[in-house]
Design an enzyme around this catalytic site. Structure first.
Site, PDB file in Angstrom:
ATOM      1  N   TYR B 230       6.638  -5.400   2.390  1.00 42.84           N
ATOM      2  CA  TYR B 230       5.225  -5.144   2.965  1.00 42.84           C
ATOM      3  C   TYR B 230       4.937  -5.959   4.136  1.00 42.84           C
ATOM      4  O   TYR B 230       4.123  -5.478   4.999  1.00 42.84           O
ATOM      5  CB  TYR B 230       4.197  -5.330   1.711  1.00 42.84           C
ATOM      6  CG  TYR B 230       4.170  -4.020   1.113  1.00 42.84           C
ATOM      7  CD1 TYR B 230       4.964  -3.907   0.128  1.00 42.84           C
ATOM      8  CD2 TYR B 230       3.052  -3.279   1.595  1.00 42.84           C
ATOM      9  CE1 TYR B 230       5.055  -2.776  -0.636  1.00 42.84           C
ATOM     10  CE2 TYR B 230       2.948  -1.887   0.609  1.00 42.84           C
ATOM     11  CZ  TYR B 230       3.841  -1.559  -0.360  1.00 42.84           C
ATOM     12  OH  TYR B 230       3.829  -0.480  -0.999  1.00 42.84           O
ATOM     13  N   CYS B 242      -0.812  -3.434  -4.835  1.00 49.32           N
ATOM     14  CA  CYS B 242      -0.768  -3.288  -6.404  1.00 49.32           C
ATOM     15  C   CYS B 242      -1.071  -1.760  -6.710  1.00 49.32           C
ATOM     16  O   CYS B 242      -1.655  -1.486  -7.472  1.00 49.32           O
ATOM     17  CB  CYS B 242      -1.914  -4.120  -7.023  1.00 49.32           C
ATOM     18  SG  CYS B 242      -1.868  -5.894  -6.854  1.00 49.32           S
ATOM     19  N   HIS B 243      -0.034  -0.764  -6.198  1.00 47.06           N
ATOM     20  CA  HIS B 243      -0.058   0.562  -6.400  1.00 47.06           C
ATOM     21  C   HIS B 243      -0.347   0.694  -8.058  1.00 47.06           C
ATOM     22  O   HIS B 243      -1.114   1.354  -8.600  1.00 47.06           O
ATOM     23  CB  HIS B 243       1.137   1.272  -5.652  1.00 47.06           C
ATOM     24  CG  HIS B 243       1.039   1.112  -4.397  1.00 47.06           C
ATOM     25  ND1 HIS B 243       0.283   1.360  -3.428  1.00 47.06           N
ATOM     26  CD2 HIS B 243       2.137   0.520  -3.692  1.00 47.06           C
ATOM     27  CE1 HIS B 243       0.826   1.086  -2.252  1.00 47.06           C
ATOM     28  NE2 HIS B 243       1.987   0.619  -2.458  1.00 47.06           N
ATOM     29  N   ASP B 244       0.918   0.631  -8.554  1.00 48.92           N
ATOM     30  CA  ASP B 244       0.948   1.189 -10.022  1.00 48.92           C
ATOM     31  C   ASP B 244       0.226   0.386 -11.105  1.00 48.92           C
ATOM     32  O   ASP B 244      -0.483   0.949 -11.887  1.00 48.92           O
ATOM     33  CB  ASP B 244       2.426   1.119 -10.477  1.00 48.92           C
ATOM     34  CG  ASP B 244       3.336   2.239  -9.742  1.00 48.92           C
ATOM     35  OD1 ASP B 244       2.605   3.052  -8.879  1.00 48.92           O
ATOM     36  OD2 ASP B 244       4.393   2.136 -10.005  1.00 48.92           O
TER      37      ASP B 244
END
Lengths: 325, 325
Positions: B230, B242-244
């Site tokens: 990232y 913090c996608h998921d």
């Protein structure tokens, strides 16, 4: 604007096209070599009549007006009478102009003037890009003959206006837009991201109406329907986006964008839900848009949101051209 | 989370999938009925092994893990070893799990559990939507059997991450995503617009490393490569999206979105530059998103940007499940 520059304004006049033309005509330092018209807000013949009306209003019938494409590259035509009125000027039903368009077709005029004035023509395109794509096909050297291209069109990190993701000028002829954006010439693209934040309000329209000059009265009249449309379909209040005038002001250097990265831009030409979308690579947004050597399109994402007042100031001014009205 | 609800987590574990699972496992009130895996961050077999590792770490090997689709509906497979490591867990090269996946394929498990528990299954999908599309084709009544579907995926007014406009989960199987988003069931879609603003930072990773519990140590280890990626490709500093975990927290009601209109959503499945893009109609943004009776997808555009701390708090907590590690 650089004094050696000649503008060719390619437009589909149209309410905000008229405002853009008047904005430019109000600056004695801006040289408009010709206006070319295209289908879009209205048909190109009507757009030419409206352009002639605007030029007559400020005593500038010396500027030639050439008619261009009747339809997109697939043979379809999409007009916007709900936004611009059946007459393209907010249903103000003005008398016919006294002057006429020239016989030369728009694309041929663009090519001829670019050849006659190599390196000094600035194309300002504020309608579908059909004429510019046709000119590129008539003269493959056009990207080297033209100094700069400024385009009002596209939607990047902002919703579209004719589909969820597509803006009208690009959506009206995505195949033409792809040709123009891939031509390798220096382009400044002014999408909805910028134009939707530069508004003209009902209060400003009233200021124009009260000012009372022919130009201010004309613009106040044509803005009435436009503000209605934007209230209903966009902002929920009587204010409208300054699409074409903002692009004009950026073209001549009056508005300096606050954020305008040079990034790869393509156009979706498939028949799915993203048809007509401008696909700009803005993934570098958190890192200050690292330089991309191959990109030639500068995308204006942000301006200072004060342009509405500057536009109205200009339309209420007594500079020679506008005073001639 | 509503106590009668059973979660099925469909994932491609994956660094942030592991964080999402641990976040959910840390709440004794959350019932995970099964985990199903799909290609994406890694292949579905590796994703299953990684899921088993996570479950063993917290003593929850009672939760069945079923392996799903190896490739998208066109037969192609796109993995992300550069983001998640060759092992899907940041190249931490952990020992093989002691437990094994069950034999039942993922899509069949989803259908069976939905039939056995009508109206109480909540599908949380944080990978490509291939398994969910397959389940919908096995059981056309699935939309009426399932209570809710929460999906991490898409990019609306935010750039994509695998193309300029497409997010990985949707882009990895646009045809499946279109089936799932058109199924008419109630969906909460958590796109990059929200997840890219909920970050986990190097400082938070150090806090995990210093806390020193097996779970915190594990998460600090797998985050190392992720923060590298990232930093290089998105933020320019060591922090990651913090996608998921965000989608998980929204699914169980821990995070209440600040802006989440229910709007028409489609997926571009053509082969042009917008392939894999989620096309959401956000044109109502200036008017508070007027209600659209036909829409069934709630699109999370904004959360309060404090989730990173809440995630790390949870991973450093001594709730029973995580304490079992």
């Amino acid at each position: 604007m650089a004094s050696e520059e000649t503008l060719i304004v390619d437009c589909d006049t149209g309410i905000d096209d008229a405002l853009a033309l008047l904005y430019l005509l109000g600056d004695p330092g801006v040289r408009i070599g010709a206006v070319t018209t295209v289908f879009g807000n209205t048909d190109p013949g009507t757009a030419a009549l409206n352009t002639l009306r605007v030029l007559e209003l400020v005593g500038r019938s010396d500027i030639p007006v050439a008619v261009g494409a009747e339809h997109d590259r697939r043979g379809n035509r999409h007009l916007a009478p709900d936004v611009h009125g059946a007459d393209g000027l907010g249903n103000t039903d003005l008398p016919a102009p006294r002057t006429s368009p020239i016989a030369e077709p728009a694309a041929e005029l663009i090519v001829r003037m670019a050849r006659e004035n190599p390196g000094t023509v600035h194309l300002l395109a504020v309608g579908p890009l059909t004429n510019l794509a046709a000119a590129l096909q008539l003269e493959p050297e056009l990207p080297r003959l033209v100094k700069h291209v400024t385009i009002m069109g596209g939607a990047m990190l902002h919703p579209g206006n004719v589909t969820p993701v597509a803006e009208a000028n690009i959506s009206n002829d995505p195949e033409a837009a792809r040709i123009v954006l891939r031509a390798g010439w220096p382009v400044t693209l002014v999408p909805l991201d910028a134009t939707m934040t530069e508004a003209i309000t009902e209060e400003q329209r009233r200021r124009l109406a009260e000012f009372g000059s022919p130009v201010a009265t004309f613009t106040a009249a044509i803005l009435d329907l436009y503000l209605d449309f934007y209230a209903r379909h966009a902002f929920g209040e009587r204010k409208a986006a300054c699409h074409d005038p903002l692009a004009a002001a950026i073209a001549v250097g009056d508005v300096e964008p606050l954020l305008a990265p040079v990034v790869p831009v393509d156009v979706e030409t498939g028949d799915g839900p993203a048809r007509g979308m401008t696909v700009a690579d803005l993934r570098g947004q958190y890192r200050g848009f690292p330089e991309n050597g191959a990109a030639t399109v500068r995308v204006v994402l942000e301006t200072d949101r004060t342009f509405g007042d500057r536009l109205v100031d200009r339309l209420c001014s007594d500079v020679p051209n506008l005073g001639a009205a």
